[in-house]
Design a protein around this motif. Structure first.
Motif, PDB file in Angstrom:
ATOM      1  N   LEU A  60       0.852  -1.188   0.000  1.00 60.79           N
ATOM      2  CA  LEU A  60       0.000   0.000   0.000  1.00 60.79           C
ATOM      3  C   LEU A  60       0.889   1.238   0.000  1.00 60.79           C
ATOM      4  O   LEU A  60       1.787   1.367   0.829  1.00 60.79           O
ATOM      5  N   PHE A  61       0.649   2.099  -0.962  1.00 60.31           N
ATOM      6  CA  PHE A  61       1.385   3.354  -1.053  1.00 60.31           C
ATOM      7  C   PHE A  61       0.356   4.477  -0.956  1.00 60.31           C
ATOM      8  O   PHE A  61      -0.413   4.712  -1.900  1.00 60.31           O
ATOM      9  N   ILE A  62       0.316   5.149   0.188  1.00 61.13           N
ATOM     10  CA  ILE A  62      -0.691   6.178   0.453  1.00 61.13           C
ATOM     11  C   ILE A  62       0.026   7.525   0.509  1.00 61.13           C
ATOM     12  O   ILE A  62       0.733   7.836   1.461  1.00 61.13           O
ATOM     13  N   GLU A  63      -0.155   8.303  -0.538  1.00 58.03           N
ATOM     14  CA  GLU A  63       0.586   9.559  -0.704  1.00 58.03           C
ATOM     15  C   GLU A  63       0.002  10.679   0.154  1.00 58.03           C
ATOM     16  O   GLU A  63      -1.187  10.657   0.495  1.00 58.03           O
ATOM     17  N   GLY A  64       0.838  11.690   0.441  1.00 51.02           N
ATOM     18  CA  GLY A  64       0.397  12.783   1.294  1.00 51.02           C
ATOM     19  C   GLY A  64       0.371  14.152   0.662  1.00 51.02           C
ATOM     20  O   GLY A  64       0.143  15.151   1.362  1.00 51.02           O
ATOM     21  N   GLU A  65       0.580  14.261  -0.651  1.00 49.22           N
ATOM     22  CA  GLU A  65       0.557  15.586  -1.272  1.00 49.22           C
ATOM     23  C   GLU A  65       0.037  15.538  -2.714  1.00 49.22           C
ATOM     24  O   GLU A  65       0.383  16.380  -3.527  1.00 49.22           O
ATOM     25  N   GLU A  66      -0.833  14.587  -3.011  1.00 50.57           N
ATOM     26  CA  GLU A  66      -1.337  14.454  -4.377  1.00 50.57           C
ATOM     27  C   GLU A  66      -2.090  15.704  -4.805  1.00 50.57           C
ATOM     28  O   GLU A  66      -1.945  16.174  -5.937  1.00 50.57           O
ATOM     29  N   GLU A  67      -2.902  16.248  -3.914  1.00 50.30           N
ATOM     30  CA  GLU A  67      -3.699  17.418  -4.278  1.00 50.30           C
ATOM     31  C   GLU A  67      -2.838  18.658  -4.486  1.00 50.30           C
ATOM     32  O   GLU A  67      -3.272  19.627  -5.106  1.00 50.30           O
ATOM     33  N   TYR A  68      -1.617  18.639  -3.979  1.00 47.71           N
ATOM     34  CA  TYR A  68      -0.718  19.782  -4.110  1.00 47.71           C
ATOM     35  C   TYR A  68       0.311  19.570  -5.215  1.00 47.71           C
ATOM     36  O   TYR A  68       1.257  20.327  -5.347  1.00 47.71           O
ATOM     37  N   GLY A  69       0.138  18.525  -6.014  1.00 49.60           N
ATOM     38  CA  GLY A  69       0.983  18.358  -7.174  1.00 49.60           C
ATOM     39  C   GLY A  69       1.978  17.220  -7.133  1.00 49.60           C
ATOM     40  O   GLY A  69       2.732  17.013  -8.082  1.00 49.60           O
ATOM     41  N   SER A  70       2.027  16.460  -6.022  1.00 50.25           N
ATOM     42  CA  SER A  70       2.917  15.287  -5.928  1.00 50.25           C
ATOM     43  C   SER A  70       4.371  15.645  -6.218  1.00 50.25           C
ATOM     44  O   SER A  70       5.093  14.911  -6.892  1.00 50.25           O
ATOM     45  N   ASP A  71       4.828  16.781  -5.682  1.00 48.16           N
ATOM     46  CA  ASP A  71       6.172  17.252  -6.017  1.00 48.16           C
ATOM     47  C   ASP A  71       7.263  16.270  -5.624  1.00 48.16           C
ATOM     48  O   ASP A  71       8.280  16.150  -6.322  1.00 48.16           O
ATOM     49  N   SER A  72       7.094  15.574  -4.510  1.00 46.49           N
ATOM     50  CA  SER A  72       8.159  14.672  -4.063  1.00 46.49           C
ATOM     51  C   SER A  72       7.889  13.213  -4.419  1.00 46.49           C
ATOM     52  O   SER A  72       8.682  12.337  -4.066  1.00 46.49           O
ATOM     53  N   LEU A  73       6.793  12.942  -5.120  1.00 44.87           N
ATOM     54  CA  LEU A  73       6.410  11.549  -5.350  1.00 44.87           C
ATOM     55  C   LEU A  73       7.432  10.808  -6.206  1.00 44.87           C
ATOM     56  O   LEU A  73       7.781   9.664  -5.916  1.00 44.87           O
ATOM     57  N   GLU A  74       7.927  11.449  -7.259  1.00 47.69           N
ATOM     58  CA  GLU A  74       8.877  10.754  -8.125  1.00 47.69           C
ATOM     59  C   GLU A  74      10.132  10.361  -7.346  1.00 47.69           C
ATOM     60  O   GLU A  74      10.669   9.263  -7.535  1.00 47.69           O
ATOM     61  N   ARG A  75      10.589  11.234  -6.458  1.00 45.94           N
ATOM     62  CA  ARG A  75      11.757  10.894  -5.637  1.00 45.94           C
ATOM     63  C   ARG A  75      11.430   9.732  -4.701  1.00 45.94           C
ATOM     64  O   ARG A  75      12.256   8.823  -4.519  1.00 45.94           O
ATOM     65  N   LEU A  76      10.231   9.767  -4.115  1.00 52.38           N
ATOM     66  CA  LEU A  76       9.833   8.674  -3.222  1.00 52.38           C
ATOM     67  C   LEU A  76       9.792   7.338  -3.961  1.00 52.38           C
ATOM     68  O   LEU A  76      10.263   6.318  -3.455  1.00 52.38           O
TER      69      LEU A  76
END
Length: 455
Positions: free
Chosen positions: A150-166
């Motif tokens: 399970l991968f539950i993101e914490g900033e999707e609504e704000y643009g997922s700026d750090s998601l690619e790094r994660l």
């Protein structure tokens, strides 16, 4: 090898048994105002991540809260039984700001049921997505037939700026055979859907300057252009008379196999009496597979404070949605060139990039997609799912496609066209939510059988 799993009847009974607790936990999540936007209290995002982590630990997952310069995400993992595939289940726990509270019929962070719908910010987008995952895991208990991440993101609504790094930092940990992204919508109440294309996005600011400072409108008006009129004329060049985007070089497609009835789209959008649709072609093509260009805001003097003076500068925020198959960098260059070419009266124009995201197209064929369609058909009592496009953007899906090219990506959702995600009075249809929970449990069982058979 055939992987044993619960029967459909057993899963139906298990999901029904778990639903009251799932709803109670959903309401607890909705009460946390986890907004990742600048200017909001991010301690609530931390609380939201902790609450999600606790829910996943309750499903016997190995859980960690992770971050990479941004807001906290939650990773929970349970290894696959021998010979079974692994499924990544994605959702996000952050929510949109509430906007004007006066437009809400009840407190946005106090969930309230009205006419079979649960109202509250994040009730549909996307805390119900989290809880659909949890419901499926609880239904299986110790008999889970697949591995899960399970991968539950914490900033999707704000643009997922750090998601690619994660994703890059935890790539080996989250590598999966199937990826389920529970952040989309169904075709209608009672009709499930698989999302197979999403538009991309380019947001930017355009600012025009005509003067060094404000000057008297009576003394200089008629010879000297003001910035607001100049900006208005520039914005007017972005569409043709029918309302189609007039920026040269953008991709436009006609690929939809279904269409919106006009009265349904008018009602769902809340279109004011007498207002016409814009653009040409099928309505579904206009909102799924053709570009859209909108003005999201303008910086200018408020009307009740505006003096009789020519405005020297004016600024607008533009949002360009890209058709599947377009390229975000090329599209930004095309938009910038259009604005620079068409600014009237020799005014100075500055275009400033804000953010972008890739469109995507998903090839929804193969055994895992068959497994999903069979699960939806059973959960919706024989109704076949519809393949749909989405006019909105989930740019990280393209990142998943690039990082895990062998994985089947299933974009599902708990929303319906009346959910009002991002707007006032967001809500979740509780009957559809129950079907979505059952569908996910059936999907995991079907994936286990399909994956085991493939071996």
């Amino acid at each position: 090898m055939t992987i044993p799993t619960l029967t459909e009847a057993e899963l139906r009974a298990a999901v029904e048994r778990e639903l009251p607790g799932v709803r109670a936990d959903l309401e607890r999540l909705v009460r946390i105002p986890g907004i990742a936007f600048d200017g909001f209290d991010h301690s609530h995002v931390e609380r939201s991540a902790e609450a999600v982590a606790e829910l996943l630990r309750g499903c016997n997952l190995d859980v960690r809260i992770v971050r990479s310069g941004g807001q906290p995400a939650v990773i929970g993992k349970r290894p696959a039984p021998p010979g079974a595939p692994t499924v990544l289940l994605y959702a996000h726990h952050d929510v949109q700001p509430v906007g004007d509270r006066a437009l809400w019929e009840s407190e946005p962070f106090e969930p309230v049921e009205r006419d079979g719908r649960l109202y509250g910010r994040g009730a549909a987008d996307d805390k119900a997505g989290i809880m659909a995952h949890v419901a499926a895991l609880r239904a299986f208990g110790d008999a889970l037939p697949v591995g899960v991440v399970l991968f539950i993101e914490g900033e999707e609504e704000y643009g997922s700026d750090s998601l690619e790094r994660l994703l890059a930092e935890h790539r080996d940990e989250i590598a999966s055979d199937v990826i389920v992204i529970a952040d989309s919508t169904n075709w209608d109440v009672g009709v499930p859907a698989l999302t197979t294309s999403l538009r991309g996005i380019v947001n930017c600011f355009v600012e025009v300057r005509t003067l060094g400072q404000a000057v008297h409108s009576g003394m200089f008006g008629g010879a000297v252009p003001d910035a607001l009129t100049t900006l208005a004329r520039l914005i007017a060049t972005l569409h043709d008379d029918a309302g189609n985007v007039a920026v040269a070089g953008l991709v436009a497609r006609e690929t939809a196999t279904v269409d919106y009835p006009e009265d349904r789209l008018r009602a769902e959008a809340g279109l004011a009496d007498g207002v016409s649709f814009i653009g040409s072609g099928r309505l579904t093509d206009r909102i799924w597979s053709k570009p859209a260009l909108d003005v999201l805001g303008i910086d200018a003097p408020p009307t009740n404070e505006a003096p009789n003076a020519l405005v020297p500068t004016a600024k607008a925020k533009l949002s360009l949605r890209l058709a599947p198959g377009d390229d975000r960098k090329r599209a930004y260059a095309a938009l910038t060139a259009h604005l620079e070419k068409n600014v009237p009266w020799g005014a100075q124009v500055t275009v400033t990039f804000e953010h972008d995201g890739d469109p995507c197209v998903i090839d929804a064929s193969g055994p895992m997609f068959d497994a999903a369609r069979a699960a939806f058909r059973s959960a919706w009592d024989g109704t076949d799912p519809v393949d749909i496009g989405i006019g909105g953007s989930i740019p990280f899906i393209a990142t998943f496609q690039e990082m895990f090219p062998q994985a089947a990506i299933l974009v599902t959702g708990v929303e319906d066209p009346h959910a009002r995600a991002h707007g006032p009075n967001e809500s979740l249809h509780l009957g559809e939510f129950a079907r979505a929970c059952l569908a996910e449990a059936l999907l995991l069982a079907n994936v286990a059988r399909a994956g085991g058979s493939a071996d």
